[in-house]
Design an enzyme around this catalytic site. Sequence first.
Site, mmCIF file in Angstrom:
data_model
loop_
_atom_site.group_PDB
_atom_site.id
_atom_site.type_symbol
_atom_site.label_atom_id
_atom_site.label_comp_id
_atom_site.label_asym_id
_atom_site.label_seq_id
_atom_site.Cartn_x
_atom_site.Cartn_y
_atom_site.Cartn_z
ATOM 1 N N GLY A 6 31.462 -21.573 49.164
ATOM 2 C CA GLY A 6 30.929 -22.868 49.558
ATOM 3 C C GLY A 6 30.166 -22.770 50.864
ATOM 4 O O GLY A 6 30.351 -21.831 51.640
ATOM 5 N N CYS A 7 29.298 -23.729 51.103
ATOM 6 C CA CYS A 7 28.453 -23.686 52.301
ATOM 7 C C CYS A 7 29.279 -23.860 53.573
ATOM 8 O O CYS A 7 29.151 -23.099 54.532
ATOM 9 C CB CYS A 7 27.351 -24.733 52.216
ATOM 10 S SG CYS A 7 27.907 -26.408 51.815
#
Lengths: 336, 336, 336, 336
Positions: free
Chosen positions: D149-150
């Site tokens: 995930g970012c």
Amino acid sequence: MIRVAIIGASGYTGAESIKIILQHSRAKLTYLTAIPAECGAVEDVFPQFRGRCDLRIEPLELGKLAELADVALCCLPHKVSMEFVPKLLNAGLKVIDFSADYRLKDASVYEKFYAVKHTDPDNLARAAFGLPELFREQIADADLVANPGCFPTGASLAIAPLLEEGLIEPDSIIVNSVTGASGAGKNPSVKFHFPNMNENLFAYGIGTHRHMPEMEQIASEIAGTEVRILFQPHVGSFDRGILSTVYSQPKEDISAERLLELYHDFYSSEPFVQVRREAPGLKDVVGTNYCHVFPTVVKGRVVCFSVIDNLVKGASGQAVQNMNILFGLKENLGLQ
Amino acid sequence: MIRVAIIGASGYTGAESIKIILQHSRAKLTYLTAIPAECGAVEDVFPQFRGRCDLRIEPLELGKLAELADVALCCLPHKVSMEFVPKLLNAGLKVIDFSADYRLKDASVYEKFYAVKHTDPDNLARAAFGLPELFREQIADADLVANPGCFPTGASLAIAPLLEEGLIEPDSIIVNSVTGASGAGKNPSVKFHFPNMNENLFAYGIGTHRHMPEMEQIASEIAGTEVRILFQPHVGSFDRGILSTVYSQPKEDISAERLLELYHDFYSSEPFVQVRREAPGLKDVVGTNYCHVFPTVVKGRVVCFSVIDNLVKGASGQAVQNMNILFGLKENLGLQ
Amino acid sequence: MIRVAIIGASGYTGAESIKIILQHSRAKLTYLTAIPAECGAVEDVFPQFRGRCDLRIEPLELGKLAELADVALCCLPHKVSMEFVPKLLNAGLKVIDFSADYRLKDASVYEKFYAVKHTDPDNLARAAFGLPELFREQIADADLVANPGCFPTGASLAIAPLLEEGLIEPDSIIVNSVTGASGAGKNPSVKFHFPNMNENLFAYGIGTHRHMPEMEQIASEIAGTEVRILFQPHVGSFDRGILSTVYSQPKEDISAERLLELYHDFYSSEPFVQVRREAPGLKDVVGTNYCHVFPTVVKGRVVCFSVIDNLVKGASGQAVQNMNILFGLKENLGLQ
Amino acid sequence: MIRVAIIGASGYTGAESIKIILQHSRAKLTYLTAIPAECGAVEDVFPQFRGRCDLRIEPLELGKLAELADVALCCLPHKVSMEFVPKLLNAGLKVIDFSADYRLKDASVYEKFYAVKHTDPDNLARAAFGLPELFREQIADADLVANPGCFPTGASLAIAPLLEEGLIEPDSIIVNSVTGASGAGKNPSVKFHFPNMNENLFAYGIGTHRHMPEMEQIASEIAGTEVRILFQPHVGSFDRGILSTVYSQPKEDISAERLLELYHDFYSSEPFVQVRREAPGLKDVVGTNYCHVFPTVVKGRVVCFSVIDNLVKGASGQAVQNMNILFGLKENLGLQ
């Protein structure tokens, strides 16, 4: 009609103060001053006031000031302000000072963070701290009000109920804030050059921001014990507004619902503080004197969100709120 | 491997040129120069190049330049450039000059708009005008290329097919452009201070913008007759991109479909010009070397829209496109 | 105290109208309506009104409306409005209608551009066109005012002095406008999704925008002859404001100084139109009911710049200006 | 030449992946798929690729996929991905999956936060976690990589050195992040409608954000003990980038200089992590695969700042970095 002078009218808080007083039904602008290089017709200095204000911004003359005004909104920068405030008071005016010069009660803290000797300790001792929701009774009788910093206003309103009830560990508070670029004032700089600032976001004042001791002073006074705060400001690519996300450790488990009740009770009679049940956004308050707060609990920690407009509740609006108190008017008169 | 020097590497077009050459498979940066106050490791001058470029920006030494580079991208400002370009040429390099100094073939027009005497008329006469889609054949053999201005690039590509076909009245052209703030360069100023520029939009250079004669020169050359253009630039609150809306009067009625055919034919073999069937937006081209154009007819007038990235097709990307031509490479090598 | 109802209070012009009336010293909100899906406490629909307005937005009941209000600001969309306006009038209210339904005097033009039959031709014939600076005398006695479109407001004020004096060719006018994204209303769409709209700029409504015939109607009425206008709108990545750059061909040579005099004379008694001597920016007017105009001459053509806030002078502010006229109040009461 | 398929190519991470692969010297796009409603020529779906990519986005056919591609970048949303990944693997491709479906090793945590049963536990068990700076050795031999995930990417890189050295209290970490609006994906919504999002900033996912358990899993694995993290995301009015400000309590006093040394050592051989000596800004990394980190000490607490581009290092760039590892290429090939 309250006659209002603005000292240092040529900056952003000066402009916002002009805008607010122009809409005030019981106050009027009578005298605007600035350093000579920034004087001129208001409509030339600020084109947005064309047709709305026909005053000129002039170099300050104390005799004229004494004759023309009842109150001065003093928008001078830190260090400059304490040279002028004694003169404004001597001219018989009430003074609401926007700088940090009369905020920190301990002159040694002031001198450490501002790197200059405090030259007006007598007035410093007498100044009321102009955060009405927390120190209203001191303000009413004052002739000098130290208008709070923008970050301390938002952060203090976010945690005051917790501190007064003694619910959180006094050394556990972290204030993470993001402000709009108007907070930097009107002088061009590399950081705030549009192609650098736009679409950008960065921290600054790491460990050194001058609003940190101010927050600690307010918090300690409310809590009745020494409170330590880790304050980290950031600046984002928008004009106005401050979002503060405040983390703290409760002494005992507390529920989110209990927190909401506590905040509702604490602020139930405050016109300008609204307790929300969800995360507030900057656009809920920009252009207004309101502070929206939302307290909740995440993984056992208390997390409070607050938003204000840094130029209104964080500066000129709060100053007018203080002015209303000083002159016995309804506190929200002329404010939206 | 083409060895590339960038002269005046510390500004926005310098940074964009560095970024492009770093991705170029047949060219490499060998020498970066600036005035002493702006020298230092590239990664200190431009933090976005940390880990991507380990060169230093140094004061220019001509001997070093001659030894290290085959071509110079000269990103100096107008007037300064013509002092340096002869030296760069004498050092044996090919030169692509970003300034206006070698664009206007009539030195008297240059002197009128730039208010300074032209000191290098010989090279001015020899310089190729670096708008490949319109003057490709002149570029291939040149050793000095005048890289076009950003506004003239977008506007000229928008109307070249009309002019070459002689379809419009040569004194009827109005170019209405809006540029992003990076066009103003990196020096802070009151206008481009974030709190002033953000959420703002205004015209500038009214009747006096220096890209007006440049547009007229290009247009007249394509049309084979004197063309007069009314050019009005505006600046908006975004970083990059120019949208030009170009109005003109056709000599005879023409249909929108016919216009689209004409443009498709004119640009059919151009890698960087895309003819659209609807209005293009800045985001269709920002970060690329492309120009999107859309010609149509409204109430009997021809209206053409064009968008480019002012720092890429309007500056550094077009310079690399020219470099590719100068060195016989595929024209779009290293460009996206 | 004028009792104000807002019909269609849940959109952007509804919110702006609420905000303005809350500050008006001679008017108060008494009734707010919307379709059922958008009803609720004002502070829930618009969090920015928490603590500022304790009304609810309710489904419209005509009996209640007749009892509670003297005037209706009708913020319904085009086509819907003409179903409701007759009922509002029959309820005994004065009506200021924000839609296009009562603006175009020629119902066939309306039907062409809005693709629907006009169902209320009687009221259309009686409606005053609510651009006070140009049609003030018609407004005072009306019971139905068609509040002008945002683009026509800015563009018409930019060229009215030229048209009234007959100085320009009536088929030479080009209006190039850029509006902020609030002009698109509050319904999410692909174009106005933040990651698409931000840092973007594009044209729309090419040749088909519905404000084009409205501009032509206004211009023709002022000029006393048929005027044709080429209007091209664009939308940019900012919230509020419209900048119109208006190009036209003078019948005879005219100087920039003469133009300024003409405009100063024409607008000398207008509170809300300011004639500038340099290009105005959006930030000079956003948040106000002002229009700033700057006329000049470039290469023999007249170029006029005008800026307004599309939600204030382009909508809700102008509606309140019209309301003030309808009720015999000072025209700028409650407006800034 | 690695033949790359993109599954779910019509969203923002699809577009960013296309852009990166187009510049990659050892990989080429061979097959792009999406749901039927979002298919079409790439240049029609994404006008920015006109002239740059002549592929079509088509409905997925597994036979075609098997024939055309060596690796799939799977940009499908959470829950959808685990239906397709087994098929992609069975078709003989290596798979880099952008969703959360193969990130959380404990399926019960997945099921709690994503409210759906995990249907592919076998591949979940085999998937490598694709954060190369922390888990490089696992990636090289994998045929399925869960792209992180970012938020976890930026936050984990900010504190990994502290965790590995066991310097901080494992339950003291607070991650305060601000992301740009592209993180919300391409579907229009009320929150991300431009007039709402612009000039705004607000918290979301309070106590419930799905990246919180992912961060804890990464941190616990590095620390070798259970780590608890309080993660609070916010979204601001900019396109791209995440700034994470990470607060933690050191077990013993530590100096800022010591921290910098630690971080320099930890990341000395990492191409994409740069240790800074001052606060990084989003613009230092937007458009690149870099993460800039700055660790320091304030009032006895460790404060680390990290910035990444959420669509590059937080998604498509990191996927290509993983692809380079899977195929034995230089890790930063094709990335800037």
